[in-house]
Design an enzyme around this catalytic site. Structure first.
Site, PDB file in Angstrom:
ATOM      1  N   LYS A 110     125.556   6.920 -47.074  1.00  0.00           N
ATOM      2  CA  LYS A 110     124.861   6.723 -47.809  1.00  0.00           C
ATOM      3  C   LYS A 110     123.260   7.160 -49.214  1.00  0.00           C
ATOM      4  O   LYS A 110     122.296   6.228 -49.136  1.00  0.00           O
ATOM      5  CB  LYS A 110     123.211   7.062 -46.682  1.00  0.00           C
ATOM      6  CG  LYS A 110     124.151   6.079 -45.770  1.00  0.00           C
ATOM      7  CD  LYS A 110     122.958   5.990 -44.133  1.00  0.00           C
ATOM      8  CE  LYS A 110     123.661   4.650 -43.405  1.00  0.00           C
ATOM      9  NZ  LYS A 110     124.011   5.688 -41.785  1.00  0.00           N
TER      10      LYS A 110
HETATM   11  C1  LIG Z   1     125.527   4.541 -41.852  1.00  0.00           C
HETATM   12  C2  LIG Z   1     127.153   4.720 -41.440  1.00  0.00           C
HETATM   13  C3  LIG Z   1     127.863   3.582 -41.435  1.00  0.00           C
HETATM   14  C4  LIG Z   1     127.111   2.181 -41.180  1.00  0.00           C
HETATM   15  O1  LIG Z   1     127.235   1.829 -42.514  1.00  0.00           O
HETATM   16  P1  LIG Z   1     126.366   0.195 -41.650  1.00  0.00           P
HETATM   17  O2  LIG Z   1     125.711  -0.092 -43.665  1.00  0.00           O
HETATM   18  O3  LIG Z   1     125.105   0.028 -41.312  1.00  0.00           O
HETATM   19  O4  LIG Z   1     127.140  -1.163 -41.256  1.00  0.00           O
HETATM   20  C5  LIG Z   1     128.965   4.179 -41.481  1.00  0.00           C
HETATM   21  N1  LIG Z   1     129.731   5.705 -41.497  1.00  0.00           N
HETATM   22  C6  LIG Z   1     128.571   6.243 -41.571  1.00  0.00           C
HETATM   23  C7  LIG Z   1     129.230   8.125 -42.196  1.00  0.00           C
HETATM   24  C8  LIG Z   1     127.002   6.099 -41.359  1.00  0.00           C
HETATM   25  O5  LIG Z   1     125.877   7.173 -41.517  1.00  0.00           O
END
Ligand SMILES: *Cc1c(COP(=O)(O)O)cnc(C)c1O
Length: 463
Positions: A110
């Site tokens: 993120k």
């Molecule tokens: C948020 C997240 C996901 C999922 O991503 P999306 O964009 O919601 O599909 C997968 N792995 C981790 C570690 C995350 O923090």
């Protein structure tokens, strides 16, 4: 490039307006009016670029109201906080490639989007003379990435609620050791849902929201999606073009449909280089049911070892639905109204065929997740975090000879040490940045799970 709403209720707006709007004012999600297909000549130029250079080039396809020099500065600033010179390195491990997206300040993917979003917010607020007070609730992971996205920024304060003593010690430290004056951690004596509902009530107080220019950093902001498109293109260009490889497949551990939707956009830009997109889910398999059976209906949320994917409503799904509906905003609005009323959408055979042409999918259960972490470690000496493991399991199962499989690694395994220990008998090595957190000063306000208490705290400390 202009932006429109999936529900058709707004006049086209610019990128800057789209970033500040977040959720479209008609309740829909914002999308560019078109997704450009990149010519072969341009791709040849893109092949030699560094990550920040490529990011600037890709973002320029969607952003024409920030001067090129400023955009490049924003990108460089955003990725200077990463601790790997390639930003998102690609490593070959046995039968697949792992695209490591966890070299940012909070060691999860993120950061790729939120570092950029934070800088764009700061840039736009400076230009307009405005301010923003970000308020959000986290179950652990997104909160720290949001905090690191805006720490120390001018004209922005951030208030993040987390459930007191119900996040992992590492997650708690990643948030509370950020002591910049504009960061306010609030530990609520209650659950994540308590925090979430307090935030919702605060946003529903419209005079309060207006007075304090409340803002959100959730995954529906278009700036987050577009920043994620970059690493798909970066990885596809790295693997194709040599040894006769033309196309690659991706496997993506998915929760909110955000990351996989970025892959969908990337494929529309590079249709000759990106082939299959595998949408991998954990036991919360709403999206797998949708892809395999045309059944998009809510179920109970199960707790798994990949908590950032323990989601039932996929907030970015509506973006794909709009394309599935042939860019018909009226139909999309009707579908979303129906879903809000019934918690379910069923798609006919024709729609299902189109969905299956766009995505493959697999749901990976807890035992399979732990097994693949163990097997992968035994075979390659490489430790997967449980989210990445879900994608690797689905990717290896869906691999075809002659087409490289790129699996997205969304978190550093040290962030989910307990699950890793169950698989391989010990915790993964802790990176120095995490180890250093235990010695740092912390700041956090512990509060009852009451709207009044939280709201007056925000009122007192808002910009
Ligand atoms: C948020 C997240 C996901 C999922 O991503 P999306 O964009 O919601 O599909 C997968 N792995 C981790 C570690 C995350 O923090």
């Amino acid at each position: 490039m202009k932006y429109i709403s999936t529900r058709g209720g707004i006049a086209p707006i610019s990128f800057k307006q789209a970033v500040m709007m977040g959720l479209a004012t008609d309740g829909g999600l914002l999308l560019p009016v078109s997704i450009p297909e990149i010519s072969a000549e341009t791709l040849t130029q893109w092949r030699g670029l560094s990550y920040p250079e490529l990011a600037t080039a890709v973002l320029s396809c969607f952003i024409d109201d920030i001067p090129p020099n400023d955009l490049r500065n924003l990108v460089e600033k955003s990725y200077s906080t990463f601790n790997h010179r390639e930003i998102t390195p690609l490593v070959k491990q046995g039968d697949c490639y792992i695209l490591e997206l966890f070299h940012g300040p909070t060691l999860a993917f993120k950061d790729v989007a939120l570092q950029f979003l934070g800088n764009v917010f700061e840039y736009l607020l400076k230009e307009s003379g405005g301010k923003m007070n970000i308020v959000g609730a986290t179950s652990g992971d997104t909160g720290s990435a949001a905090i690191y996205g805006v720490r120390g920024k001018e004209r922005i304060n951030i208030f993040i609620l987390h459930p007191y003593k119900r996040v992992s010690p590492i997650q708690e430290l990643q948030m509370t050791t950020v002591t910049d004056a504009n960061v306010f951690n609030i530990a609520v004596r209650g659950t994540f849902d308590d925090g979430q509902s307090i935030v919702k009530s605060i946003f529903n107080d419209l005079p309060f929201k207006d007075k304090h220019q409340l803002g959100a950093v959730n995954s529906i902001n278009w700036a987050r999606i577009v920043a994620q498109v970059v690493y798909y293109i970066y990885a596809a260009l790295k693997v194709t073009g040599s040894e006769g490889v033309e196309k690659v497949d991706f496997s993506v551990p998915t929760g909110n449909f955000g990351d996989i939707f970025a892959g969908y956009v990337a494929r529309r830009m590079l249709p000759n280089h990106i082939r299959n997109l595998i949408l991998a889910t954990n036991e919360n398999n709403l999206l797998t049911r949708f892809i395999l059976n045309g059944d998009y209906s809510l179920g109970p949320v199960a707790q798994t070892s990949s908590p950032s994917m323990d989601i039932q409503v996929a907030s970015n799904f509506e973006r794909y639905l709009y394309y599935l509906n042939g860019e018909d905003a009226v139909m999309t609005r009707q579908d979303m109204d129906r879903f809000a009323a019934s918690g379910s959408l069923q798609f006919d055979e024709l729609a299902q065929e189109r969905v299956r042409a766009d995505f493959a999918s697999r749901s990976v259960n807890e035992a399979e997740t732990i097994d693949i972490i163990r097997d992968f470690y035994t075979l390659h000496g490489y430790v997967l975090d449980p989210h990445t493991a879900v994608g690797v399991k689905a990717g290896l199962a869906g691999r075809e000879e002659g087409v490289p499989m790129i699996c997205l690694a969304t978190a550093h395994p040290a962030k989910f040490g307990a699950a890793v220990r169950r698989a391989i008998g010990h915790e993964p090595d802790i990176p120095s940045s995490l180890a250093a957190l235990t010695d740092k000063e912390t700041r956090c306000e512990v509060m009852a799970a009451e709207i009044g208490a939280v709201q007056s705290f925000v009122e007192q400390h808002a910009l």
